[in-house]
Design a protein around this motif. Structure first.
Motif, mmCIF file in Angstrom:
data_model
loop_
_atom_site.group_PDB
_atom_site.id
_atom_site.type_symbol
_atom_site.label_atom_id
_atom_site.label_comp_id
_atom_site.label_asym_id
_atom_site.label_seq_id
_atom_site.Cartn_x
_atom_site.Cartn_y
_atom_site.Cartn_z
ATOM 1 N N ALA A 102 17.752 92.453 46.917
ATOM 2 C CA ALA A 102 17.190 91.304 47.631
ATOM 3 C C ALA A 102 16.357 90.438 46.695
ATOM 4 O O ALA A 102 16.466 89.210 46.699
ATOM 5 N N ALA A 103 15.534 91.080 45.879
ATOM 6 C CA ALA A 103 14.698 90.341 44.925
ATOM 7 C C ALA A 103 15.557 89.640 43.882
ATOM 8 O O ALA A 103 15.294 88.487 43.516
ATOM 9 N N ALA A 104 16.600 90.315 43.414
ATOM 10 C CA ALA A 104 17.443 89.754 42.356
ATOM 11 C C ALA A 104 18.208 88.514 42.810
ATOM 12 O O ALA A 104 18.412 87.589 42.023
ATOM 13 N N ILE A 105 18.604 88.474 44.080
ATOM 14 C CA ILE A 105 19.391 87.329 44.559
ATOM 15 C C ILE A 105 18.545 86.287 45.277
ATOM 16 O O ILE A 105 19.065 85.265 45.709
ATOM 17 N N GLY A 106 17.242 86.526 45.415
ATOM 18 C CA GLY A 106 16.385 85.575 46.108
ATOM 19 C C GLY A 106 16.644 85.555 47.606
ATOM 20 O O GLY A 106 16.575 84.520 48.255
ATOM 21 N N PHE A 107 16.937 86.719 48.165
ATOM 22 C CA PHE A 107 17.243 86.882 49.582
ATOM 23 C C PHE A 107 16.081 86.393 50.430
ATOM 24 O O PHE A 107 14.956 86.824 50.276
ATOM 25 N N ALA A 108 16.379 85.468 51.355
ATOM 26 C CA ALA A 108 15.331 84.870 52.185
ATOM 27 C C ALA A 108 15.183 85.567 53.535
ATOM 28 O O ALA A 108 14.495 85.064 54.410
ATOM 29 N N GLY A 109 15.822 86.698 53.698
ATOM 30 C CA GLY A 109 15.738 87.436 54.949
ATOM 31 C C GLY A 109 17.060 87.396 55.687
ATOM 32 O O GLY A 109 17.933 86.579 55.418
ATOM 33 N N SER A 110 17.177 88.285 56.636
ATOM 34 C CA SER A 110 18.435 88.467 57.364
ATOM 35 C C SER A 110 18.320 87.964 58.793
ATOM 36 O O SER A 110 17.333 88.258 59.464
ATOM 37 N N PRO A 111 19.310 87.188 59.186
ATOM 38 C CA PRO A 111 20.461 86.694 58.443
ATOM 39 C C PRO A 111 20.124 85.411 57.691
ATOM 40 O O PRO A 111 19.293 84.616 58.131
ATOM 41 N N SER A 112 20.763 85.218 56.558
ATOM 42 C CA SER A 112 20.656 83.968 55.794
ATOM 43 C C SER A 112 22.055 83.387 55.659
ATOM 44 O O SER A 112 23.040 84.121 55.592
ATOM 45 N N PHE A 113 22.122 82.081 55.608
ATOM 46 C CA PHE A 113 23.391 81.368 55.517
ATOM 47 C C PHE A 113 23.426 80.578 54.221
ATOM 48 O O PHE A 113 22.470 79.858 53.922
ATOM 49 N N THR A 114 24.510 80.701 53.458
ATOM 50 C CA THR A 114 24.662 79.872 52.268
ATOM 51 C C THR A 114 25.983 79.128 52.321
ATOM 52 O O THR A 114 26.976 79.622 52.854
ATOM 53 N N ILE A 115 25.959 77.930 51.772
ATOM 54 C CA ILE A 115 27.144 77.096 51.606
ATOM 55 C C ILE A 115 27.269 76.857 50.106
ATOM 56 O O ILE A 115 26.363 76.284 49.495
ATOM 57 N N ASP A 116 28.353 77.327 49.529
ATOM 58 C CA ASP A 116 28.566 77.225 48.084
ATOM 59 C C ASP A 116 27.341 77.697 47.303
ATOM 60 O O ASP A 116 26.931 77.098 46.312
ATOM 61 N N GLY A 117 26.715 78.773 47.791
ATOM 62 C CA GLY A 117 25.588 79.393 47.113
ATOM 63 C C GLY A 117 24.224 78.817 47.438
ATOM 64 O O GLY A 117 23.211 79.381 47.047
#
Length: 104
Positions: A46-61
């Protein structure tokens, strides 16, 4: 367009998030776009990818809702909705965010 829902297994909201995101994509005319569901397994990941919490949505990263600072842990994410704070954005919130990302 690459659309991803990031979550951790203990999150009670990730399935609902996927359903609402599918509905929102349909509403913006992008029902052809597949949704990837990517689990985050550890706090270190989570720390390595900058996870903002669950659920998170990304569009093209890029995070669909740029308002949250990365949690860096396996934590639930909270969204401001018209009905108050919730664990998943409303379909209308997803449509608005998708429209902004897709047209910008």
């Amino acid at each position: 367009m690459q659309v991803t829902v990031w979550y951790f297994d203990g999150c009670p909201n990730w399935r609902t998030a996927g359903q609402r995101l599918r509905q929102a994509l349909d509403e913006v005319g992008r029902g052809d776009v597949p949704i990837s569901f990517t689990p985050v397994h550890t706090d270190a990941e989570a720390a390595a990818i900058g996870f903002a919490g669950s659920p998170s949505f990304t569009i093209d990263g890029a995070d669909l809702f740029d308002t949250a600072a990365p949690a860096g842990t396996l934590a639930c994410r909270i969204y401001a909705t018209p009905g108050g704070l919730a664990g998943v954005p409303e379909v209308s919130d997803l449509v608005a965010a998708l429209t902004k990302k897709v047209t910008s």
